[in-house]
Scaffold this active site. Structure first.
Site, PDB file in Angstrom:
ATOM      1  N   GLU A  17       1.946  10.026  -0.851  1.00  0.00           N
ATOM      2  CA  GLU A  17       1.498  10.422   0.498  1.00  0.00           C
ATOM      3  C   GLU A  17       2.696  10.512   1.441  1.00  0.00           C
ATOM      4  O   GLU A  17       2.745  11.366   2.328  1.00  0.00           O
ATOM      5  CB  GLU A  17       0.454   9.421   1.009  1.00  0.00           C
ATOM      6  CG  GLU A  17      -0.891   9.566   0.285  1.00  0.00           C
ATOM      7  CD  GLU A  17      -1.775   8.317   0.340  1.00  0.00           C
ATOM      8  OE1 GLU A  17      -1.501   7.406   1.134  1.00  0.00           O
ATOM      9  OE2 GLU A  17      -2.754   8.251  -0.424  1.00  0.00           O
ATOM     10  N   GLN A  20      -4.582   5.959   6.379  1.00  0.00           N
ATOM     11  CA  GLN A  20      -3.174   6.150   6.007  1.00  0.00           C
ATOM     12  C   GLN A  20      -2.731   7.605   5.863  1.00  0.00           C
ATOM     13  O   GLN A  20      -1.660   7.978   6.333  1.00  0.00           O
ATOM     14  CB  GLN A  20      -2.888   5.384   4.708  1.00  0.00           C
ATOM     15  CG  GLN A  20      -1.456   5.542   4.239  1.00  0.00           C
ATOM     16  CD  GLN A  20      -1.050   4.498   3.245  1.00  0.00           C
ATOM     17  OE1 GLN A  20      -1.181   3.300   3.507  1.00  0.00           O
ATOM     18  NE2 GLN A  20      -0.542   4.914   2.103  1.00  0.00           N
ATOM     19  N   HIS A  22      -6.757   3.593  -7.717  1.00  0.00           N
ATOM     20  CA  HIS A  22      -7.164   4.383  -8.887  1.00  0.00           C
ATOM     21  C   HIS A  22      -8.203   5.421  -8.500  1.00  0.00           C
ATOM     22  O   HIS A  22      -8.141   6.570  -8.907  1.00  0.00           O
ATOM     23  CB  HIS A  22      -7.715   3.461  -9.977  1.00  0.00           C
ATOM     24  CG  HIS A  22      -6.653   2.591 -10.557  1.00  0.00           C
ATOM     25  ND1 HIS A  22      -5.958   2.920 -11.686  1.00  0.00           N
ATOM     26  CD2 HIS A  22      -6.117   1.429 -10.108  1.00  0.00           C
ATOM     27  CE1 HIS A  22      -5.049   1.999 -11.920  1.00  0.00           C
ATOM     28  NE2 HIS A  22      -5.128   1.074 -10.977  1.00  0.00           N
ATOM     29  N   GLU A  70       3.370  -1.974 -11.117  1.00  0.00           N
ATOM     30  CA  GLU A  70       4.564  -1.192 -11.439  1.00  0.00           C
ATOM     31  C   GLU A  70       5.315  -0.797 -10.166  1.00  0.00           C
ATOM     32  O   GLU A  70       6.146   0.100 -10.164  1.00  0.00           O
ATOM     33  CB  GLU A  70       4.167   0.024 -12.296  1.00  0.00           C
ATOM     34  CG  GLU A  70       3.796   1.302 -11.617  1.00  0.00           C
ATOM     35  CD  GLU A  70       2.621   1.260 -10.639  1.00  0.00           C
ATOM     36  OE1 GLU A  70       2.154   0.172 -10.226  1.00  0.00           O
ATOM     37  OE2 GLU A  70       2.188   2.352 -10.256  1.00  0.00           O
ATOM     38  N   GLN A  71       5.042  -1.481  -9.060  1.00  0.00           N
ATOM     39  CA  GLN A  71       5.632  -1.077  -7.774  1.00  0.00           C
ATOM     40  C   GLN A  71       7.157  -1.229  -7.747  1.00  0.00           C
ATOM     41  O   GLN A  71       7.842  -0.465  -7.065  1.00  0.00           O
ATOM     42  CB  GLN A  71       4.973  -1.869  -6.647  1.00  0.00           C
ATOM     43  CG  GLN A  71       3.511  -1.475  -6.471  1.00  0.00           C
ATOM     44  CD  GLN A  71       2.665  -2.520  -5.767  1.00  0.00           C
ATOM     45  OE1 GLN A  71       3.175  -3.499  -5.224  1.00  0.00           O
ATOM     46  NE2 GLN A  71       1.353  -2.337  -5.787  1.00  0.00           N
ATOM     47  N   SER A 100       0.636   5.698  -2.225  1.00  0.00           N
ATOM     48  CA  SER A 100       1.345   5.609  -0.947  1.00  0.00           C
ATOM     49  C   SER A 100       2.662   6.371  -1.017  1.00  0.00           C
ATOM     50  O   SER A 100       3.027   7.094  -0.082  1.00  0.00           O
ATOM     51  CB  SER A 100       1.620   4.143  -0.580  1.00  0.00           C
ATOM     52  OG  SER A 100       0.405   3.482  -0.342  1.00  0.00           O
ATOM     53  N   ASP A 155      -8.983   6.618 -16.412  1.00  0.00           N
ATOM     54  CA  ASP A 155      -7.701   6.175 -15.893  1.00  0.00           C
ATOM     55  C   ASP A 155      -7.132   5.141 -16.858  1.00  0.00           C
ATOM     56  O   ASP A 155      -7.763   4.728 -17.835  1.00  0.00           O
ATOM     57  CB  ASP A 155      -7.785   5.757 -14.420  1.00  0.00           C
ATOM     58  CG  ASP A 155      -8.153   4.312 -14.190  1.00  0.00           C
ATOM     59  OD1 ASP A 155      -8.132   3.530 -15.142  1.00  0.00           O
ATOM     60  OD2 ASP A 155      -8.467   3.960 -13.041  1.00  0.00           O
TER      61      ASP A 155
END
Ligand code: UDX
Length: 470
Positions: A371, A348, A18, A387-388, A368, A114
């Site tokens: 990115e 990352q 977040h 929510e992946q 991710s 958020d």
């Protein structure tokens, strides 16, 4: 000196997933629009200030206020899920936020929160501030959130009882296997919190979302249709993404020096986000699958979920080398020439933007995923929580930049043979997903550049804030 531009307060819930996009949003409001920005970050007991500083782009641009951890132990039970805990932490941090704003000489006139911070809007009302939510995930997840109050019966009757796909008006349906778990139990605290957030957001001056028009045009269009039909309130929606952490210049890390020596697009990067970990059995299968794929890799390893502490990462086993207990015996020695095992955390964004990286095994946290996309890197999706699963479905079936395991989430483990096959597929230079990822990389750059859709969207928000400020 008289301030001529607004002061925006941004509230982030605990967690790098977040905070990172919130920081980037703040940075853009400062650099592109001349705002003063204060980021309020709700911290937890195990929060690491040094990690925050590493992630903070141009800290001199932003005023960062760390709200001390709140004790929520009496408000949660051992069964309270992490998402509900976050919602409770945010609620309990509100008095601190209020006092901090009250003490500011140059009082903010805009509050951007958020997803978990929607209750902070009582403070915005009290101080007559503009109210915005920042959805750090997809427009599709936003659509689910905004429709929650009206589709909860369908969730119960079809999705939960019969495991049927959930229809989100105008959008891609949500298959049961990809579901956002909090919607499955209407008695769970997170169900109640989530539904409340969907109701509250619709009363705001706007919702910013970390996506862009070309990536999720259909969903964004569907949300506009739903507003016209009166099924979603007339809240303006601003796709302002992809907002990802920009790389700040500095000395090269060991990982990047290693990548410098590898051929173009030859390395697969494996990471499960800011907190994700696998079971011991799954960790073994992943290690064996990576090894037998023969592919170069960087793997950010966390101790398995059955393990008791991060310290075990560094504990050596009784085998032949320094391989930790939870990896196959001798793994580090056998893969020394082909791979890097990085304990706990790796740089990352630097890794994904390196030309030697050609694939990403990801838990599909939305940061991710972004990115990866902005660097043109195709993915193997490996959703773990939140929510992946939705993100994985979208990346695979709609956006076409990823493949996913046939075993997840039904089987207990993804076997080594399947992992090996997926790695070979995604690392194939001719694979269509690689070409698609590269196309989207250009699309993302265009959205953010001057005159691009996301740039214009944020300018619109900034103008509204300035008008209200004058
Ligand atoms: C969770 C959700 O799944 C995500 O979709 C939601 O929007 C935020 O919370 P999280 O597990 O934090 O996400 O993953 P992700 O959204 O991918 O964010 C992790 C961030 O930490 C990324 O920006 C990533 O670059 C960074 N990171 C992670 C590192 O820099 N190094 C690491 O080793 C791991």
């Amino acid at each position: 000196m008289q301030n001529t531009k607004p002061h925006a307060a941004l509230l982030s819930s605990p967690g790098m997933g977040h905070l990172i996009p919130v920081l980037e949003l703040g940075k853009r409001l400062v650099t592109n629009h001349g705002f003063t920005v204060t980021i309020f970050f709700v911290t937890t007991e195990n929060f690491s200030k040094s990690q925050l500083l590493k992630q903070t782009p141009c800290p001199d641009l932003l005023n960062i206020v760390l709200l001390p951890p709140v004790d929520v132990s009496s408000l949660i039970s051992p069964t309270t899920g992490i998402l509900a805990q976050l919602a409770i932490m945010m609620r309990e941090a509100l008095p601190q936020l209020r006092s901090a704003i009250l003490a500011m000489e140059f009082r903010p006139t805009v509050l951007i929160v958020d997803f978990f911070g929607t209750e902070a809007m009582v403070i915005a009302d009290e101080f007559n501030m503009l109210k915005y939510a920042f959805m750090t995930s997809t427009a599709w997840f936003l659509a689910l959130t905004l429709h929650m109050p009206t589709i909860d019966k369908a969730i119960e009757d079809n999705h939960v009882k019969n495991q049927q796909a959930l229809l989100i008006p105008g959008c891609k349906s949500l298959e049961f296997r990809d579901t956002f778990e909090p919607v499955l139990d209407r008695n769970d605290q997170m169900y109640i919190e989530y539904k409340r957030m969907g109701v509250e957001m619709q009363k705001f001056d706007g919702i910013l979302v970390n996506t862009w028009q070309d990536l999720e045009g259909t969903t964004l269009g569907a949300l506009e249709d739903e507003k016209r039909l009166g099924r979603v309130a007339q809240v303006p929606i601003y796709p302002v993404g992809p907002l990802i952490r920009e790389i700040t210049p500095g000395p090269k890390s060991e990982v990047i020096e290693w990548l410098d020596m590898q051929p173009i697009e030859s390395v697969i990067y494996v990471s499960f986000g800011s907190g994700g970990a696998l079971s011991a059995k799954q960790t073994t299968e992943l290690a064996c699958g990576l090894e037998s794929s023969g592919q170069r890799f960087i793997w950010v390893v966390r101790p398995p979920i059955e393990g008791d502490s991060a310290a075990t990462v560094f504990k050596t086993n009784h085998g032949t080398d320094d391989t930790p207990d939870f990896l196959p015996d001798g793994f580090l020695t056998r893969t020394r020439k082909m791979g890097l095992v990085v304990p706990l955390w790796a740089p990352q964004t630097e890794i994904l933007s390196h030309p030697s990286v050609g694939g990403f095994v990801s838990h599909c946290g939305w940061n991710s995923a972004l990115e990866s996309i902005v660097n043109g890197v195709p993915m193997i999706t490996w959703p773990l929580y939140a929510e992946q699963g939705m993100n994985a479905a979208m990346l695979t079936e709609d956006i076409g930049v990823a493949i996913r395991s046939k075993s997840l989430p039904t089987k207990e483990v993804v076997g080594r043979e399947e992992i090996e096959a997926m790695v070979r597929t995604i690392m194939d230079k001719g694979d269509a997903r690689r070409a698609r990822a590269k196309t989207l990389k250009s699309s993302a750059e265009k959205a953010l550049s001057k005159g691009g859709s996301s740039c214009n969207s944020l300018a619109h928000v900034a103008n509204d804030c300035e008008t209200a400020f004058k």
